[in-house]
Design a protein around this motif. Sequence first.
Motif, PDB file in Angstrom:
ATOM      1  N   ILE A  31       0.844  -1.204   0.000  1.00 38.72           N
ATOM      2  CA  ILE A  31       0.000   0.000   0.000  1.00 38.72           C
ATOM      3  C   ILE A  31       0.878   1.252   0.000  1.00 38.72           C
ATOM      4  O   ILE A  31       0.639   2.195  -0.758  1.00 38.72           O
ATOM      5  CB  ILE A  31      -0.960  -0.016   1.199  1.00 38.72           C
ATOM      6  N   GLY A  32       1.906   1.253   0.853  1.00 43.62           N
ATOM      7  CA  GLY A  32       2.813   2.402   0.895  1.00 43.62           C
ATOM      8  C   GLY A  32       3.569   2.589  -0.404  1.00 43.62           C
ATOM      9  O   GLY A  32       3.758   3.726  -0.863  1.00 43.62           O
ATOM     10  N   GLY A  33       4.012   1.508  -1.001  1.00 41.85           N
ATOM     11  CA  GLY A  33       4.730   1.600  -2.269  1.00 41.85           C
ATOM     12  C   GLY A  33       3.856   2.110  -3.409  1.00 41.85           C
ATOM     13  O   GLY A  33       4.300   2.903  -4.232  1.00 41.85           O
ATOM     14  N   LEU A  34       2.616   1.640  -3.439  1.00 38.54           N
ATOM     15  CA  LEU A  34       1.698   2.125  -4.477  1.00 38.54           C
ATOM     16  C   LEU A  34       1.389   3.606  -4.295  1.00 38.54           C
ATOM     17  O   LEU A  34       1.282   4.357  -5.269  1.00 38.54           O
ATOM     18  CB  LEU A  34       0.406   1.303  -4.472  1.00 38.54           C
ATOM     19  N   LEU A  43      -6.646   9.163  -0.508  1.00 39.50           N
ATOM     20  CA  LEU A  43      -7.972   8.701  -0.110  1.00 39.50           C
ATOM     21  C   LEU A  43      -8.104   7.188  -0.275  1.00 39.50           C
ATOM     22  O   LEU A  43      -8.588   6.494   0.624  1.00 39.50           O
ATOM     23  CB  LEU A  43      -9.057   9.418  -0.925  1.00 39.50           C
ATOM     24  N   PHE A  44      -7.641   6.648  -1.402  1.00 39.69           N
ATOM     25  CA  PHE A  44      -7.722   5.203  -1.601  1.00 39.69           C
ATOM     26  C   PHE A  44      -6.745   4.462  -0.695  1.00 39.69           C
ATOM     27  O   PHE A  44      -7.036   3.354  -0.245  1.00 39.69           O
ATOM     28  CB  PHE A  44      -7.467   4.821  -3.057  1.00 39.69           C
ATOM     29  N   ALA A  45      -5.589   5.045  -0.418  1.00 41.48           N
ATOM     30  CA  ALA A  45      -4.647   4.409   0.507  1.00 41.48           C
ATOM     31  C   ALA A  45      -5.266   4.310   1.901  1.00 41.48           C
ATOM     32  O   ALA A  45      -5.135   3.285   2.573  1.00 41.48           O
ATOM     33  CB  ALA A  45      -3.342   5.199   0.555  1.00 41.48           C
ATOM     34  N   GLY A  46      -5.962   5.353   2.335  1.00 43.80           N
ATOM     35  CA  GLY A  46      -6.659   5.302   3.622  1.00 43.80           C
ATOM     36  C   GLY A  46      -7.769   4.276   3.619  1.00 43.80           C
ATOM     37  O   GLY A  46      -7.955   3.544   4.595  1.00 43.80           O
ATOM     38  N   TYR A  47      -8.513   4.204   2.528  1.00 39.34           N
ATOM     39  CA  TYR A  47      -9.572   3.198   2.398  1.00 39.34           C
ATOM     40  C   TYR A  47      -8.983   1.796   2.447  1.00 39.34           C
ATOM     41  O   TYR A  47      -9.528   0.904   3.107  1.00 39.34           O
ATOM     42  CB  TYR A  47     -10.330   3.409   1.080  1.00 39.34           C
ATOM     43  N   ALA A  48      -7.872   1.600   1.769  1.00 37.27           N
ATOM     44  CA  ALA A  48      -7.234   0.283   1.766  1.00 37.27           C
ATOM     45  C   ALA A  48      -6.760  -0.095   3.164  1.00 37.27           C
ATOM     46  O   ALA A  48      -6.882  -1.253   3.573  1.00 37.27           O
ATOM     47  CB  ALA A  48      -6.068   0.274   0.782  1.00 37.27           C
ATOM     48  N   PHE A  53      -7.344  -3.825   4.296  1.00 39.64           N
ATOM     49  CA  PHE A  53      -6.232  -4.474   4.983  1.00 39.64           C
ATOM     50  C   PHE A  53      -6.695  -5.476   6.040  1.00 39.64           C
ATOM     51  O   PHE A  53      -6.134  -6.583   6.113  1.00 39.64           O
ATOM     52  CB  PHE A  53      -5.300  -3.422   5.581  1.00 39.64           C
ATOM     53  N   PRO A  54      -7.716  -5.166   6.875  1.00 37.72           N
ATOM     54  CA  PRO A  54      -8.180  -6.191   7.828  1.00 37.72           C
ATOM     55  C   PRO A  54      -8.745  -7.443   7.147  1.00 37.72           C
ATOM     56  O   PRO A  54      -8.529  -8.553   7.623  1.00 37.72           O
ATOM     57  CB  PRO A  54      -9.261  -5.472   8.637  1.00 37.72           C
TER      58      PRO A  54
END
Length: 84
Positions: A31-34, A43-48, A53-54
């Motif tokens: 997620i961090g790399g993307l 916004l999508f990183a936070g959603y992920a 992620f869970p």
Amino acid sequence: MGRQVVSPGPAAAHAFSLGLKAGAILGLGTIGGLYWAGVIDLLFAGYALVCLFPVYLVVLAAGLSVWLGYDKDATALRPVYRQE
């Protein structure tokens, strides 16, 4: 020939723990790399992180448990009695 029932030992417990930690680091790193590469926005990183992620961790734990022999079927069930 019947199926032998062997319970997983301490090595399987260690492998399960290590697999969950490695999978969590891999997922967070992905997620961090993307995000760092600009493929996904904040916004999508936070959603992920909050929603996806869970679910990924639960699927990872289920896969590891089957692979390491923690899965049980209906023959492993026992009746439960209340002590009086």
